[in-house]
Motif scaffolding. Structure first.
Motif, PDB file in Angstrom:
ATOM      1  N   PHE B 182       0.786  -1.119  -0.114  1.00 46.75           N
ATOM      2  CA  PHE B 182      -0.015   0.013   0.099  1.00 46.75           C
ATOM      3  C   PHE B 182       1.001   1.278   0.026  1.00 46.75           C
ATOM      4  CE2 PHE B 182      -2.770   3.363   1.800  1.00 46.75           C
ATOM      5  CZ  PHE B 182      -3.994   3.079   1.186  1.00 46.75           C
ATOM      6  N   PHE B 183       1.869   1.313   0.820  1.00 45.96           N
ATOM      7  CA  PHE B 183       2.982   2.487   0.821  1.00 45.96           C
ATOM      8  C   PHE B 183       4.128   1.719  -0.020  1.00 45.96           C
ATOM      9  CE2 PHE B 183       0.564   3.239   4.869  1.00 45.96           C
ATOM     10  CZ  PHE B 183      -0.188   4.541   4.297  1.00 45.96           C
ATOM     11  N   ASP B 184       4.875   2.684  -0.417  1.00 47.47           N
ATOM     12  CA  ASP B 184       6.292   2.442  -1.345  1.00 47.47           C
ATOM     13  C   ASP B 184       7.309   1.919  -0.232  1.00 47.47           C
ATOM     14  OD1 ASP B 184       6.770   4.985  -0.191  1.00 47.47           O
ATOM     15  OD2 ASP B 184       7.390   5.457  -2.098  1.00 47.47           O
ATOM     16  N   LYS B 185       7.139   2.114   1.118  1.00 49.01           N
ATOM     17  CA  LYS B 185       8.212   1.580   1.996  1.00 49.01           C
ATOM     18  C   LYS B 185       7.652   1.040   3.163  1.00 49.01           C
ATOM     19  CE  LYS B 185      11.031   6.060   1.419  1.00 49.01           C
ATOM     20  NZ  LYS B 185       9.829   6.971   0.453  1.00 49.01           N
ATOM     21  N   ASN B 186       8.602   0.701   4.048  1.00 47.91           N
ATOM     22  CA  ASN B 186       8.281   0.273   5.277  1.00 47.91           C
ATOM     23  C   ASN B 186       7.461   1.214   6.024  1.00 47.91           C
ATOM     24  OD1 ASN B 186       8.598  -2.576   5.719  1.00 47.91           O
ATOM     25  ND2 ASN B 186      10.611  -2.370   6.415  1.00 47.91           N
ATOM     26  N   ALA B 187       6.421   0.846   6.204  1.00 46.01           N
ATOM     27  CA  ALA B 187       5.345   1.998   7.080  1.00 46.01           C
ATOM     28  C   ALA B 187       5.496   1.567   8.709  1.00 46.01           C
ATOM     29  CB  ALA B 187       4.112   2.133   6.553  1.00 46.01           C
ATOM     30  N   THR B 188       5.755   2.764   9.535  1.00 48.13           N
ATOM     31  CA  THR B 188       5.707   2.513  10.939  1.00 48.13           C
ATOM     32  C   THR B 188       4.942   3.691  11.704  1.00 48.13           C
ATOM     33  OG1 THR B 188       7.551   3.748  11.255  1.00 48.13           O
ATOM     34  CG2 THR B 188       8.149   1.287  10.978  1.00 48.13           C
ATOM     35  N   LEU B 189       4.646   3.048  12.747  1.00 48.32           N
ATOM     36  CA  LEU B 189       3.917   4.169  13.887  1.00 48.32           C
ATOM     37  C   LEU B 189       5.001   5.214  14.281  1.00 48.32           C
ATOM     38  CD1 LEU B 189       1.245   2.034  15.357  1.00 48.32           C
ATOM     39  CD2 LEU B 189       1.143   3.562  13.468  1.00 48.32           C
ATOM     40  N   THR B 190       4.803   6.271  14.290  1.00 44.25           N
ATOM     41  CA  THR B 190       5.603   7.282  14.896  1.00 44.25           C
ATOM     42  C   THR B 190       6.070   7.169  16.159  1.00 44.25           C
ATOM     43  OG1 THR B 190       6.192   9.581  15.074  1.00 44.25           O
ATOM     44  CG2 THR B 190       3.859   8.894  15.748  1.00 44.25           C
ATOM     45  N   VAL B 191       7.397   7.155  16.382  1.00 43.14           N
ATOM     46  CA  VAL B 191       8.007   7.193  17.881  1.00 43.14           C
ATOM     47  C   VAL B 191       8.141   8.688  18.314  1.00 43.14           C
ATOM     48  CG1 VAL B 191       9.103   4.924  17.539  1.00 43.14           C
ATOM     49  CG2 VAL B 191      10.351   7.037  17.114  1.00 43.14           C
ATOM     50  N   SER B 192       8.022   9.743  17.589  1.00 44.16           N
ATOM     51  CA  SER B 192       8.213  11.011  17.878  1.00 44.16           C
ATOM     52  C   SER B 192       7.843  11.880  16.729  1.00 44.16           C
ATOM     53  CB  SER B 192       9.702  11.307  18.244  1.00 44.16           C
ATOM     54  OG  SER B 192      10.020  12.690  18.327  1.00 44.16           O
ATOM     55  N   GLY B 193       7.309  13.237  17.187  1.00 39.54           N
ATOM     56  CA  GLY B 193       6.911  13.835  15.877  1.00 39.54           C
ATOM     57  C   GLY B 193       7.909  15.074  15.797  1.00 39.54           C
ATOM     58  N   GLN B 194       9.067  14.974  16.394  1.00 39.00           N
ATOM     59  CA  GLN B 194       9.995  16.063  16.522  1.00 39.00           C
ATOM     60  C   GLN B 194      10.673  16.406  15.183  1.00 39.00           C
ATOM     61  OE1 GLN B 194      13.832  15.065  18.873  1.00 39.00           O
ATOM     62  NE2 GLN B 194      14.884  16.288  17.256  1.00 39.00           N
ATOM     63  N   LEU B 195      11.062  15.386  14.301  1.00 36.32           N
ATOM     64  CA  LEU B 195      11.607  15.735  13.069  1.00 36.32           C
ATOM     65  C   LEU B 195      10.713  16.449  12.309  1.00 36.32           C
ATOM     66  CD1 LEU B 195      13.671  12.279  12.179  1.00 36.32           C
ATOM     67  CD2 LEU B 195      13.995  13.932  13.880  1.00 36.32           C
ATOM     68  N   HIS B 196       9.367  16.213  12.286  1.00 32.91           N
ATOM     69  CA  HIS B 196       8.499  16.851  11.298  1.00 32.91           C
ATOM     70  C   HIS B 196       8.126  18.483  12.054  1.00 32.91           C
ATOM     71  CE1 HIS B 196       7.730  12.631  10.374  1.00 32.91           C
ATOM     72  NE2 HIS B 196       7.554  13.317   9.078  1.00 32.91           N
ATOM     73  N   ALA B 197       8.309  18.264  13.490  1.00 36.79           N
ATOM     74  CA  ALA B 197       8.119  19.714  14.056  1.00 36.79           C
ATOM     75  C   ALA B 197       9.058  20.699  13.769  1.00 36.79           C
ATOM     76  CB  ALA B 197       7.900  19.443  15.707  1.00 36.79           C
ATOM     77  N   GLU B 198      10.271  20.077  13.735  1.00 35.01           N
ATOM     78  CA  GLU B 198      11.506  20.955  13.166  1.00 35.01           C
ATOM     79  C   GLU B 198      11.393  21.577  11.957  1.00 35.01           C
ATOM     80  OE1 GLU B 198      15.494  19.525  13.834  1.00 35.01           O
ATOM     81  OE2 GLU B 198      15.030  18.415  15.351  1.00 35.01           O
ATOM     82  N   ALA B 199      10.624  20.967  10.978  1.00 36.75           N
ATOM     83  CA  ALA B 199      10.344  21.426   9.647  1.00 36.75           C
ATOM     84  C   ALA B 199       9.420  22.510   9.804  1.00 36.75           C
ATOM     85  CB  ALA B 199       9.863  20.415   8.594  1.00 36.75           C
ATOM     86  N   TYR B 200       8.301  22.340  10.694  1.00 37.83           N
ATOM     87  CA  TYR B 200       7.474  23.714  11.004  1.00 37.83           C
ATOM     88  C   TYR B 200       8.004  24.768  11.777  1.00 37.83           C
ATOM     89  CZ  TYR B 200       3.730  21.988   7.996  1.00 37.83           C
ATOM     90  OH  TYR B 200       2.898  21.739   6.802  1.00 37.83           O
ATOM     91  N   ALA B 201       9.057  24.419  12.511  1.00 38.24           N
ATOM     92  CA  ALA B 201       9.419  25.591  13.459  1.00 38.24           C
ATOM     93  C   ALA B 201      10.479  26.455  12.561  1.00 38.24           C
ATOM     94  CB  ALA B 201      10.547  24.773  14.570  1.00 38.24           C
ATOM     95  N   GLN B 202      10.809  26.155  11.248  1.00 41.83           N
ATOM     96  CA  GLN B 202      11.238  26.791  10.284  1.00 41.83           C
ATOM     97  C   GLN B 202      10.846  27.572   9.419  1.00 41.83           C
ATOM     98  OE1 GLN B 202      15.078  27.108  10.209  1.00 41.83           O
ATOM     99  NE2 GLN B 202      14.908  26.105  12.173  1.00 41.83           N
ATOM    100  N   ALA B 203       9.160  27.707   9.746  1.00 43.85           N
ATOM    101  CA  ALA B 203       8.309  28.301   9.025  1.00 43.85           C
ATOM    102  C   ALA B 203       7.446  29.268  10.008  1.00 43.85           C
ATOM    103  CB  ALA B 203       7.061  27.668   8.292  1.00 43.85           C
ATOM    104  N   TYR B 204       7.491  28.884  11.202  1.00 39.58           N
ATOM    105  CA  TYR B 204       6.483  29.421  12.302  1.00 39.58           C
ATOM    106  C   TYR B 204       7.319  29.940  13.590  1.00 39.58           C
ATOM    107  CZ  TYR B 204       2.442  27.983   9.441  1.00 39.58           C
ATOM    108  OH  TYR B 204       1.393  27.768   8.568  1.00 39.58           O
TER     109      TYR B 204
END
Lengths: 451, 451
Positions: B182-204
């Motif tokens: 269904f997904f093109d990669k091994n899909a896992t459940l998140t262990v932390s939102g930090q990496l994605h939050a960092e991307a948003y901190a660079q905008a807000y």
């Protein structure tokens, strides 16, 4: 000097003199002895124009070289701007590159397609458009918590990993670990928090859950994603009429909140994306929502067909699940305002909905709004143990998998009603954005997981 | 007559005369010509005593038969109570069973163990204790949103389904569907939102994520579950010192909020569960948190050992990951207040933490509080592209799986810091409840999924 935010500068530019700002470069135009930087810091959707001059700006030469996307710190004087649509600009004295951006920074000044921007989901929130949309997302989420908190609802975090498949209908995601049989049952990702919320409504009267839900749908349309957020309140001692009142109050509250607290954001989208947006939202706030029984809707549609109106599908009868063309016609042409359809035939609705006395319908309601169609679905729940067990059986649902849920009916479950609002669907409505992947930070759907 | 809530009755009992209430029976004691019902409706943690009398109450005989757990509607007069610790009771005129509970209702009047109550997670929130705990959970969640909203943080919903395994270290859950790939990669459940939050901190500049995270840990202790909520703020242009200030402000805000808005709930838990609770919370609010570098902590522990103090593990050296006995000793014995440990040896901390100039430590901090130990972990992030790539390699992390994350450093990433607060761990601290499974509605862990 203390750093201040652009938000503060916009609020107080008339009384401000010298300021220090920290943020990012949206663009840099160097015209010899003078240059202009469009600057943002994420605290509001607006950019500020920074002006650097050979005569005024220390590090003038550094300013000329700064690239789009770079982080900078500047000091300067707030001065009136001669440009139209711009009340002030900042004439720089001090300028410092904190971090120069690489030359391949993908967000150069030109317009980018939403499709391209989806391919850089780690950066797109730095554009005006996505900065605005995700800000609205944040504000509406806050409004949701605020509404329920003010009205004495208790927030319940219903589980993401579940074991029942009552509503999944084969579109579940399965959860496993390297450890075989980590869980004692087939574990799936939740498709709805409703069943668990019902258990909590029987302890607090009013509860809501607001969290991610999942659907392993292969359809890759503008309106489908695999991971999305749902708001699901549940109220004990509440019937379908009180539920419709709650839905109307809630939807109007959220829109009013957006109109008040996201004024600039909505004005921006109204100008750039969807010129009917602001008016459409105002219309909903002012409208009294219409309530139409499903059977009456069928009668109206049939009579319109006999008068000569043509749908793509003209085969309308009691028991039919209306298509979106029919819903839109009712809501946009017949009534031209938000419409509750309610009392649906039981065979097209879920097993847990309360059977009405007529023996054919259930106490379910859908809210249709002009411009998008259904945004809320709700129902009074079946509170009779024997009836709900029978309904499960007729749907082929294994009752032993949800016996805890069914058993609630045996322990003081008098009445309960609740609804679900798809958060992203609602955001599409509030923002006028027509692709669901553009109202959620990192969309998940059939195919790639790139971030 | 309008129905009113118990919450309102408690607020205004002095001025109220006749009231109508709808809710549930906690217990019913019938003594011939008079009877007593302990009644609750979920709007506050208190129960109300309803008194029915042969001489005053219509449907007196019906009242005598109502069972624990049943839903009832009553009308009566608010009268002073002769019982101690009870300001009023309600003398019933009208009584109606809305839904009689079955006789096997599991919550009969006797005390139940937390273990038993966990086995009826669909009902336990109807007990005083769990009603209180989950109410506090809801209030603290609201306080979290409120704190960040007031301070101009944007809420980002980071994805639950992810593909990178950067922090999972083999404890990931995997996601699949009936559809192969269904997904093109091994899909896992998140262990932390930090990496994605960092991307948003660079905008807000200021963002936070607050959502479920997952760990496929087999350990079935009082402190481990597989699905739990995390609060993870991330702030651009913020260094480790400003981060510690933010953490202290945030933690104190939440505790102050609880002391103010959950007064009765904390008083109840203080009486029933943990007599040191209220004082412990007050102490934290009043304390100035101590900041101690890791290397100083090592020096102190070593000197205490040389003075004769004995830990279970006395092998203390620079580079050691301190055990909870060492942390507790520092925080409860040496300082007796909340302690920040910071500047940890890089080999015991994550790849994304900023390397200090000393070449051996990273700008990470843990907040330890008396009574529970570590409740917050945070760090300034490595902002140098080359350094973070090198760190990835030394940890054996495939850089191409998180190139989008690493690339943020190439596009105006000057500084960024953030922390994670485990919501349930924090709730254990605020409530004095010592099992993490008792502060989340439907806990998930190795073994059964019963609900």
């Amino acid at each position: 000097m203390e750093t201040i935010s652009i938000k503060e500068v916009f609020k107080n530019y008339k009384s401000l003199d010298e300021v220090r700002l920290v943020g990012w470069v949206r663009s840099n135009r160097d015209s010899g002895s003078i240059g202009f930087i469009s600057f943002f810091d994420g605290t509001c959707i607006n950019s500020v124009q920074l002006v650097y001059k050979k005569t005024d700006t220390e590090n003038f030469d550094e300013a000329r070289t700064v690239r789009t996307g770079s982080a900078i710190m500047v000091e300067g004087k707030v001065v009136p701007s001669i440009k139209e649509n711009q009340n002030f600009e900042i004439l720089l004295k001090g300028f410092k590159i904190l971090k120069q951006s690489d030359e391949d920074y993908p967000l150069q000044k030109k317009e980018h397609t939403s499709e391209f921007l989806r391919s850089i989901a780690h950066l797109r929130q730095r554009t005006n458009k996505f900065n605005t949309v995700m800000k609205i997302r944040s504000e509406i989420a806050f409004a949701i918590h605020n509404f329920f908190h003010q009205n004495d609802f208790v927030w319940v975090s219903t589980p993401i990993i579940t074991s029942n498949d009552a509503e999944g209908a084969g579109e579940n995601f399965y959860v496993s670990s390297k450890e075989k049989n980590f869980f004692d049952k087939n574990a799936t990702l939740t498709v709805s928090g409703q069943l668990h919320a019902e258990a909590y409504a029987q302890a607090y009267k009013r509860v809501y859950t607001f969290g991610p839900t999942f659907r392993a749908e292969k359809s890759n349309t503008n309106r489908h994603i695999s991971e999305f957020w749902m708001v699901e309140p549940e109220v004990a001692f509440c019937d379908i009429n009180q539920l419709m009142f709650l839905i109307e109050t809630f939807v109007k509250y959220l829109i009013r909140f957006a109109l008040k607290n996201c004024k600039e954001e909505i004005a921006f989208l109204n100008k750039s994306t969807d010129s009917g947006l602001a008016q459409r939202l105002l219309d909903v706030v002012d409208a009294e929502f219409v309530k139409v029984e499903y059977k009456e809707a069928i009668r109206i549609l049939k009579s319109k067909i006999s008068e000569g109106h043509r749908f793509e599908d003209n085969d309308i009868y009691f028991g039919k699940d209306l298509a979106s063309e029919h819903e839109k016609y009712l809501c946009e042409v017949i009534y031209n305002k938000p419409v509750f359809l309610y009392n649906f035939p039981q065979e097209i609705k879920a097993f847990y909905m309360k059977q009405n006395h007529d023996g054919t319908t259930v106490a379910a309601c859908d809210l249709l709004v002009p411009g998008i169609g259904e945004i809320v679905g709700g129902s009074q729940r079946e509170d009779d143990y024997k009836k709900i067990v029978k309904r499960c059986q007729s749907f082929g649902i294994k009752t032993d998998e949800i016996d805890w849920y069914l058993n609630l009916r045996r322990y003081g479950y008098f009445k309960s009603s609740g609804f679900g609002l798809g958060f992203e669907r609602f955001l599409m409505y509030i923002t006028g954005i027509n692709n669901i992947k553009d109202v959620i930070p990192f969309p998940r759907s059939y195919g790639p997981i790139n971030f």
